[in-house]
Design an enzyme around this catalytic site. Structure first.
Site, PDB file in Angstrom:
ATOM      1  N   SER A   7       0.847  -1.197   0.000  1.00  0.00           N
ATOM      2  CA  SER A   7       0.000   0.000   0.000  1.00  0.00           C
ATOM      3  C   SER A   7       0.876   1.238   0.000  1.00  0.00           C
ATOM      4  O   SER A   7       1.614   1.497   0.965  1.00  0.00           O
ATOM      5  CB  SER A   7      -0.899   0.007   1.239  1.00  0.00           C
ATOM      6  N   HIS A  32      -1.058  -1.383  -3.932  1.00  0.00           N
ATOM      7  CA  HIS A  32      -2.407  -1.123  -3.417  1.00  0.00           C
ATOM      8  C   HIS A  32      -2.594   0.383  -3.260  1.00  0.00           C
ATOM      9  O   HIS A  32      -1.770   1.052  -2.631  1.00  0.00           O
ATOM     10  CB  HIS A  32      -2.520  -1.843  -2.071  1.00  0.00           C
ATOM     11  N   ASP A  34      -5.006   3.283  -1.802  1.00  0.00           N
ATOM     12  CA  ASP A  34      -6.090   3.590  -0.864  1.00  0.00           C
ATOM     13  C   ASP A  34      -6.725   4.919  -1.239  1.00  0.00           C
ATOM     14  O   ASP A  34      -6.105   5.973  -1.098  1.00  0.00           O
ATOM     15  CB  ASP A  34      -5.531   3.647   0.562  1.00  0.00           C
ATOM     16  N   MET A  36      -9.437   7.683  -0.561  1.00  0.00           N
ATOM     17  CA  MET A  36     -10.293   8.203   0.528  1.00  0.00           C
ATOM     18  C   MET A  36     -10.763   9.603   0.167  1.00  0.00           C
ATOM     19  O   MET A  36      -9.995  10.407  -0.366  1.00  0.00           O
ATOM     20  CB  MET A  36      -9.502   8.245   1.834  1.00  0.00           C
ATOM     21  N   HIS A  65      -8.551   0.343  -3.505  1.00  0.00           N
ATOM     22  CA  HIS A  65      -9.483   0.139  -2.394  1.00  0.00           C
ATOM     23  C   HIS A  65     -10.226   1.453  -2.213  1.00  0.00           C
ATOM     24  O   HIS A  65      -9.659   2.426  -1.724  1.00  0.00           O
ATOM     25  CB  HIS A  65      -8.648  -0.246  -1.160  1.00  0.00           C
ATOM     26  N   MET A  67     -12.506   3.892  -0.535  1.00  0.00           N
ATOM     27  CA  MET A  67     -13.147   4.254   0.740  1.00  0.00           C
ATOM     28  C   MET A  67     -13.810   5.607   0.517  1.00  0.00           C
ATOM     29  O   MET A  67     -13.371   6.641   1.018  1.00  0.00           O
ATOM     30  CB  MET A  67     -12.096   4.299   1.856  1.00  0.00           C
ATOM     31  N   MET A 136     -10.788  -5.941   6.410  1.00  0.00           N
ATOM     32  CA  MET A 136      -9.992  -4.955   7.143  1.00  0.00           C
ATOM     33  C   MET A 136      -9.790  -5.365   8.593  1.00  0.00           C
ATOM     34  O   MET A 136     -10.725  -5.798   9.277  1.00  0.00           O
ATOM     35  CB  MET A 136     -10.663  -3.588   7.061  1.00  0.00           C
TER      36      MET A 136
HETATM   37  C1  DX5 Z   1      -6.380   1.792   5.763  1.00  0.00           C
HETATM   38  C2  DX5 Z   1      -5.942   1.280   4.415  1.00  0.00           C
HETATM   39  C3  DX5 Z   1      -4.770   0.373   4.445  1.00  0.00           C
HETATM   40  C4  DX5 Z   1      -3.498   0.982   5.008  1.00  0.00           C
HETATM   41  C5  DX5 Z   1      -2.711  -0.108   5.661  1.00  0.00           C
HETATM   42  O1  DX5 Z   1      -7.617   2.430   5.651  1.00  0.00           O
HETATM   43  O2  DX5 Z   1      -7.000   0.566   3.805  1.00  0.00           O
HETATM   44  O3  DX5 Z   1      -4.509  -0.175   3.145  1.00  0.00           O
HETATM   45  O4  DX5 Z   1      -2.719   1.612   4.028  1.00  0.00           O
HETATM   46  O5  DX5 Z   1      -1.669   0.472   6.381  1.00  0.00           O
HETATM   47  P1  DX5 Z   1      -0.800  -0.368   7.434  1.00  0.00           P
HETATM   48  O6  DX5 Z   1      -0.220  -1.542   6.720  1.00  0.00           O
HETATM   49  O7  DX5 Z   1       0.222   0.629   7.898  1.00  0.00           O
HETATM   50  O8  DX5 Z   1      -1.744  -0.769   8.530  1.00  0.00           O
HETATM   51 ZN    ZN Z   2      -6.480  -0.444   1.853  1.00  0.00          ZN
END
Ligand code: DX5
Ligand code: ZN
Length: 215
Positions: A7, A32, A34, A36, A65, A67, A136
């Protein structure tokens, strides 16, 4: 087979191409993204333009992903930008099945992202229609959060109903990798435990070793 997707949320955005090359050289299987929007979660991160940039240098597949409160509106833009796997939180849309189909029709694999409070057993039929699941183990919003061991129950419940990829996202690190793998997670989504380490090769090796109980 165990897969690891890095990620980039914890990467150095001023040197993103370098960090991506470093993670790929360390042996990650994917990247990955993220996404948001400041509404579904409090944080704001990356949009399709960032994916276009990542795709121009990446040699491994990119998964995103979402969100965001309106994944249907933006799914196509992310696929056009270079995402080959796209997941969204089913509670954000009226008809999750329809969006799975739309994503597939646009040429990507379609997944559901499951927040820690989501009832997997009650939604088993729906979840089983996805191409992959992302479970998650933190509340969505930020990298670097503390792993929630109770959320492994969702991984186990998902594995009981699902035989394709189950990605586990949030706090996956050498300390937690074995429990995640044993619960049925065959794909690790990892930000901090790769990008916050200076030796990424050692970091990725440590995750794989720990998954198989050698850590
Ligand atoms: C959180 C994200 C994750 C995040 C994971 O909302 O969906 O993908 O980047 O980060 P770590 O591995 O640091 O928990
Ligand atoms: Zn994620």
């Amino acid at each position: 087979m165990l897969k690891i997707s890095a990620s980039i949320l914890s990467a150095d955005f001023a040197h993103l191409a370098d960090d991506i090359a470093d993670a790929e050289a360390a042996g990650v299987d994917g990247l990955h993204i993220d996404v948001m929007d400041g509404h579904f979660v409090p944080n704001i991160t990356m949009g399709p333009a960032v994916v276009t940039g990542v795709a121009s240098v990446a040699t491994v597949p990119i998964d995103a992903h979402l969100m965001i409160t309106d994944p249907r509106k933006y799914a196509g833009e992310f696929i056009t930008a270079g995402v080959s796997r796209l997941c969204f939180h089913p509670e954000t849309v009226e008809d999750p099945m329809a969006l799975l189909e739309e994503i597939r029709d646009m040429g990507a694999e379609a997944g559901f992202a499951i927040s820690p409070d989501y009832d997997v057993a009650a939604n088993a039929w729906l979840l089983s229609r996805a191409d992959y699941l992302l479970v998650m183990t933190v509340y969505p919003g930020f990298s670097g959060q503390k792993f929630m061991p109770d959320a492994l129950e969702n991984v186990r419940a998902s594995r009981r109903i699902f035989d394709r990829d189950i990605a586990v996202d949030g706090g996956v690190a050498p300390e937690t990798a074995r429990s995640v793998h044993e619960a049925g997670g065959n794909m690790f989504i990892v930000a901090s435990a790769i990008f916050k380490k200076t030796d990424r090769k050692a970091a990725v090796a440590a995750l794989r070793a720990a998954a198989f109980g050698e850590g």
